[in-house]
Motif scaffolding. Structure first.
Motif, PDB file in Angstrom:
ATOM      1  N   ALA A 114      50.727  35.455  36.737  1.00  8.94           N
ATOM      2  CA  ALA A 114      49.920  35.408  37.447  1.00  8.94           C
ATOM      3  C   ALA A 114      48.545  36.001  37.031  1.00  8.94           C
ATOM      4  CB  ALA A 114      50.233  35.867  38.912  1.00  8.94           C
ATOM      5  N   THR A 115      48.432  37.149  36.725  1.00 10.22           N
ATOM      6  CA  THR A 115      47.341  37.809  36.182  1.00 10.22           C
ATOM      7  C   THR A 115      46.552  37.124  34.824  1.00 10.22           C
ATOM      8  OG1 THR A 115      47.892  40.006  36.943  1.00 10.22           O
ATOM      9  CG2 THR A 115      46.210  39.947  35.402  1.00 10.22           C
ATOM     10  N   ALA A 116      47.574  36.821  34.040  1.00  7.07           N
ATOM     11  CA  ALA A 116      47.037  35.976  32.837  1.00  7.07           C
ATOM     12  C   ALA A 116      46.429  34.933  33.153  1.00  7.07           C
ATOM     13  CB  ALA A 116      48.295  35.703  31.990  1.00  7.07           C
ATOM     14  N   GLU A 117      46.957  34.051  34.118  1.00  7.64           N
ATOM     15  CA  GLU A 117      46.189  32.705  34.740  1.00  7.64           C
ATOM     16  C   GLU A 117      44.947  32.849  35.416  1.00  7.64           C
ATOM     17  OE1 GLU A 117      49.125  30.595  37.111  1.00  7.64           O
ATOM     18  OE2 GLU A 117      50.725  30.138  35.582  1.00  7.64           O
ATOM     19  N   LEU A 118      45.000  33.954  36.128  1.00  9.18           N
ATOM     20  CA  LEU A 118      43.884  34.423  36.760  1.00  9.18           C
ATOM     21  C   LEU A 118      42.600  34.937  35.814  1.00  9.18           C
ATOM     22  CD1 LEU A 118      42.241  34.646  39.561  1.00  9.18           C
ATOM     23  CD2 LEU A 118      43.265  36.928  39.792  1.00  9.18           C
ATOM     24  N   CYS A 119      43.297  35.845  34.962  1.00  9.34           N
ATOM     25  CA  CYS A 119      42.419  36.515  34.044  1.00  9.34           C
ATOM     26  C   CYS A 119      42.737  36.051  32.468  1.00  9.34           C
ATOM     27  CB  CYS A 119      42.467  37.838  34.136  1.00  9.34           C
ATOM     28  SG  CYS A 119      42.239  38.500  35.630  1.00  9.34           S
ATOM     29  N   PRO A 120      42.042  34.779  32.102  1.00  6.64           N
ATOM     30  CA  PRO A 120      42.215  34.263  30.820  1.00  6.64           C
ATOM     31  C   PRO A 120      41.394  34.720  29.644  1.00  6.64           C
ATOM     32  CG  PRO A 120      41.228  32.613  32.041  1.00  6.64           C
ATOM     33  CD  PRO A 120      41.486  33.779  33.059  1.00  6.64           C
ATOM     34  N   TYR A 139      39.652  39.466  32.040  1.00  5.09           N
ATOM     35  CA  TYR A 139      38.473  39.116  32.749  1.00  5.09           C
ATOM     36  C   TYR A 139      38.872  37.804  33.624  1.00  5.09           C
ATOM     37  CZ  TYR A 139      34.669  42.616  31.721  1.00  5.09           C
ATOM     38  OH  TYR A 139      34.157  43.950  31.726  1.00  5.09           O
ATOM     39  N   SER A 140      38.314  37.802  34.656  1.00  2.00           N
ATOM     40  CA  SER A 140      38.178  36.345  35.590  1.00  2.00           C
ATOM     41  C   SER A 140      36.869  35.941  35.328  1.00  2.00           C
ATOM     42  CB  SER A 140      38.630  36.363  37.003  1.00  2.00           C
ATOM     43  OG  SER A 140      37.900  37.342  37.655  1.00  2.00           O
ATOM     44  N   ARG A 141      36.674  34.677  35.503  1.00  4.85           N
ATOM     45  CA  ARG A 141      35.183  33.977  35.675  1.00  4.85           C
ATOM     46  C   ARG A 141      35.281  33.253  36.960  1.00  4.85           C
ATOM     47  NH1 ARG A 141      33.754  29.763  30.945  1.00  4.85           N
ATOM     48  NH2 ARG A 141      34.947  28.305  32.155  1.00  4.85           N
ATOM     49  N   SER A 142      34.170  33.383  37.480  1.00  2.95           N
ATOM     50  CA  SER A 142      33.549  32.606  38.816  1.00  2.95           C
ATOM     51  C   SER A 142      32.162  31.710  38.523  1.00  2.95           C
ATOM     52  CB  SER A 142      33.786  33.337  39.897  1.00  2.95           C
ATOM     53  OG  SER A 142      32.681  34.339  39.859  1.00  2.95           O
ATOM     54  N   GLY A 197      24.359  29.087  31.180  1.00  2.00           N
ATOM     55  CA  GLY A 197      24.575  27.896  30.394  1.00  2.00           C
ATOM     56  C   GLY A 197      23.821  26.724  30.904  1.00  2.00           C
ATOM     57  N   ILE A 198      23.964  25.474  30.400  1.00  2.00           N
ATOM     58  CA  ILE A 198      23.270  24.575  30.717  1.00  2.00           C
ATOM     59  C   ILE A 198      23.935  24.094  32.229  1.00  2.00           C
ATOM     60  CG2 ILE A 198      23.064  22.023  30.629  1.00  2.00           C
ATOM     61  CD1 ILE A 198      22.782  22.143  27.625  1.00  2.00           C
ATOM     62  N   GLY A 199      22.707  24.298  33.341  1.00  2.00           N
ATOM     63  CA  GLY A 199      23.273  23.896  34.653  1.00  2.00           C
ATOM     64  C   GLY A 199      24.206  25.004  35.385  1.00  2.00           C
ATOM     65  N   MET A 200      24.264  26.112  34.689  1.00  2.00           N
ATOM     66  CA  MET A 200      25.270  27.065  35.539  1.00  2.00           C
ATOM     67  C   MET A 200      25.112  28.456  34.985  1.00  2.00           C
ATOM     68  SD  MET A 200      27.403  28.180  33.009  1.00  2.00           S
ATOM     69  CE  MET A 200      27.678  27.823  31.315  1.00  2.00           C
ATOM     70  N   ILE A 201      25.433  29.256  36.134  1.00  2.00           N
ATOM     71  CA  ILE A 201      25.474  30.707  35.796  1.00  2.00           C
ATOM     72  C   ILE A 201      27.039  31.139  36.239  1.00  2.00           C
ATOM     73  CG2 ILE A 201      24.755  32.973  36.189  1.00  2.00           C
ATOM     74  CD1 ILE A 201      21.953  31.936  36.936  1.00  2.00           C
ATOM     75  N   TYR A 202      27.543  31.854  35.229  1.00  2.95           N
ATOM     76  CA  TYR A 202      28.947  32.612  35.576  1.00  2.95           C
ATOM     77  C   TYR A 202      28.844  34.117  35.694  1.00  2.95           C
ATOM     78  CZ  TYR A 202      31.141  28.175  33.758  1.00  2.95           C
ATOM     79  OH  TYR A 202      31.475  27.016  33.583  1.00  2.95           O
ATOM     80  N   LYS A 203      29.776  34.201  36.453  1.00  4.38           N
ATOM     81  CA  LYS A 203      30.047  35.933  36.638  1.00  4.38           C
ATOM     82  C   LYS A 203      31.358  36.406  36.034  1.00  4.38           C
ATOM     83  CE  LYS A 203      30.750  39.668  39.849  1.00  4.38           C
ATOM     84  NZ  LYS A 203      30.562  40.071  41.256  1.00  4.38           N
ATOM     85  N   TYR A 204      31.590  37.040  35.066  1.00  2.90           N
ATOM     86  CA  TYR A 204      32.984  37.390  34.530  1.00  2.90           C
ATOM     87  C   TYR A 204      33.086  38.822  35.086  1.00  2.90           C
ATOM     88  CZ  TYR A 204      32.635  33.714  31.047  1.00  2.90           C
ATOM     89  OH  TYR A 204      32.594  32.569  30.293  1.00  2.90           O
ATOM     90  N   SER A 205      34.511  39.137  35.573  1.00  7.39           N
ATOM     91  CA  SER A 205      34.760  40.475  36.186  1.00  7.39           C
ATOM     92  C   SER A 205      35.996  40.687  36.067  1.00  7.39           C
ATOM     93  CB  SER A 205      34.425  40.276  37.672  1.00  7.39           C
ATOM     94  OG  SER A 205      34.769  41.577  38.297  1.00  7.39           O
ATOM     95  N   PRO A 206      36.334  42.025  35.712  1.00  9.19           N
ATOM     96  CA  PRO A 206      37.576  42.576  35.452  1.00  9.19           C
ATOM     97  C   PRO A 206      38.384  43.173  36.784  1.00  9.19           C
ATOM     98  CG  PRO A 206      36.102  44.181  34.980  1.00  9.19           C
ATOM     99  CD  PRO A 206      35.400  43.129  35.425  1.00  9.19           C
ATOM    100  N   ALA A 207      37.427  43.153  37.950  1.00 10.55           N
ATOM    101  CA  ALA A 207      37.957  43.737  39.296  1.00 10.55           C
ATOM    102  C   ALA A 207      39.786  43.213  39.635  1.00 10.55           C
ATOM    103  CB  ALA A 207      36.993  43.327  40.478  1.00 10.55           C
ATOM    104  N   GLU A 208      39.730  41.806  39.689  1.00 18.89           N
ATOM    105  CA  GLU A 208      40.955  41.048  39.973  1.00 18.89           C
ATOM    106  C   GLU A 208      42.019  41.050  38.782  1.00 18.89           C
ATOM    107  OE1 GLU A 208      39.937  37.185  41.094  1.00 18.89           O
ATOM    108  OE2 GLU A 208      38.945  37.932  43.047  1.00 18.89           O
ATOM    109  N   CYS A 209      41.796  41.656  37.495  1.00 18.28           N
ATOM    110  CA  CYS A 209      42.791  41.794  36.470  1.00 18.28           C
ATOM    111  C   CYS A 209      43.309  43.250  36.590  1.00 18.28           C
ATOM    112  CB  CYS A 209      41.990  41.340  35.447  1.00 18.28           C
ATOM    113  SG  CYS A 209      40.936  39.778  35.530  1.00 18.28           S
ATOM    114  N   LYS A 210      42.961  44.186  37.265  1.00 19.33           N
ATOM    115  CA  LYS A 210      43.549  45.480  37.081  1.00 19.33           C
ATOM    116  C   LYS A 210      44.714  45.775  37.784  1.00 19.33           C
ATOM    117  CE  LYS A 210      39.021  47.188  35.896  1.00 19.33           C
ATOM    118  NZ  LYS A 210      38.060  48.213  36.316  1.00 19.33           N
TER     119      LYS A 210
END
Length: 276
Positions: free
Chosen positions: A13-19, A27-30, A263-276
């Protein structure tokens, strides 16, 4: 067997959430913004959590016969707010003074509490990049069009001085030791060490692939290139790759362990908070 099974399922589950992996950490990405155009020149304001960025109109960018249209925005609570009283082209945060500088095509501005830009210096100068070292109270670095020359600005004395031995800069960052990291004429990334006259070129980064650069809270210089993120050190010619990317970045900002990439048309946030 049950504890082992739960451990396996939790790991999957962690690997799927934090690839995503940054510096050997998951890290996860949103997506924190979807917008028409190309966001660039990302800056994080640690006092408010806001992201400042420049939005470039892609149609004007691809048309050599017209001036590129760009606007300055603040991303606040998920909503982009346009700074509509100035032709903004970049921003910088003075963390110690809790002040935001806006670079425009007609000088240097500071943002007031109502998100309006007030002119303070460098009248008639077309400023296309701006960088605020956090350890230098009264110093800003600015890049001025059309030659893209780099200057320091003493805010106390209202004086600008050309940075020698840096011919031009399209991306720019300065570490705590006043080493200047830059890319000029869409070629290669270099660093001018403080007190030296000859810039040093980093190896292993392909020509015309550097897109954005920043300095994190640990004084690490992080480059966003077409294929990923790199740690640039002043004492090594070989960058260390920190992360692979699946898109071409146009902007980067870092706050604590969180990474913001545009990137074109978007801003992402990468975070390790949910991956620990």
């Amino acid at each position: 067997m049950l504890p082992l099974l739960f451990l396996v399922l939790a790991s999957r589950a962690t690997a799927e959430l934090c690839p995503y992996v940054f510096d050997n950490q998951s890290y996860s990405r949103s997506s924190i913004l979807t917008i028409r155009g190309l966001p660039t020149n990302l800056v994080h304001n640690p006092h408010t959590g806001d992201i400042l960025f420049t939005l470039i109109d892609l149609e004007s960018l691809q048309n050599d016969e017209v001036q590129t249209k760009m606007d300055q925005y603040i991303l606040k609570n998920g909503e982009p707010i346009k700074i509509d009283n100035v032709n903004g082209q970049a921003a910088a945060v003075d963390v110690m003074r809790n002040r935001i500088y806006i670079a425009s095509d007609d000088g240097l501005n500071v943002l007031n509490k109502t998100n309006k830009a007030n002119f303070i210096s460098l009248k008639d100068e077309d400023i296309v990049q701006i960088y605020k070292p956090q350890n230098a109270m009264d110093v800003l670095y600015v890049v001025i069009f059309p030659e893209n020359e780099v200057f320091t600005v003493n805010l106390k004395r209202n004086e600008k001085k050309k940075v020698d031995h840096v011919p031009c800069a399209f991306i720019l960052a300065v570490d705590a030791d006043e080493n200047v990291f830059y890319e000029c004429d869409s070629k290669y990334v270099k660093v001018l060490l403080k007190g030296f006259q000859e810039p040093i070129e980093f190896v292993g980064i392909a020509k015309d692939t550097a897109r954005a650069i920043t300095v994190d809270g640990s004084d690490r210089v992080i480059l966003a290139a077409n294929d990923g993120l790199y740690h640039l050190r002043p004492d090594s010619l070989i960058p260390r790759k920190l992360m692979n990317l699946d898109f071409v970045p146009s902007g980067i900002a870092v706050h604590n362990e969180d990474i913001y990439l545009a990137g074109i048309g978007m801003i992402y946030k990468y975070s390790p908070a949910e991956c620990k």
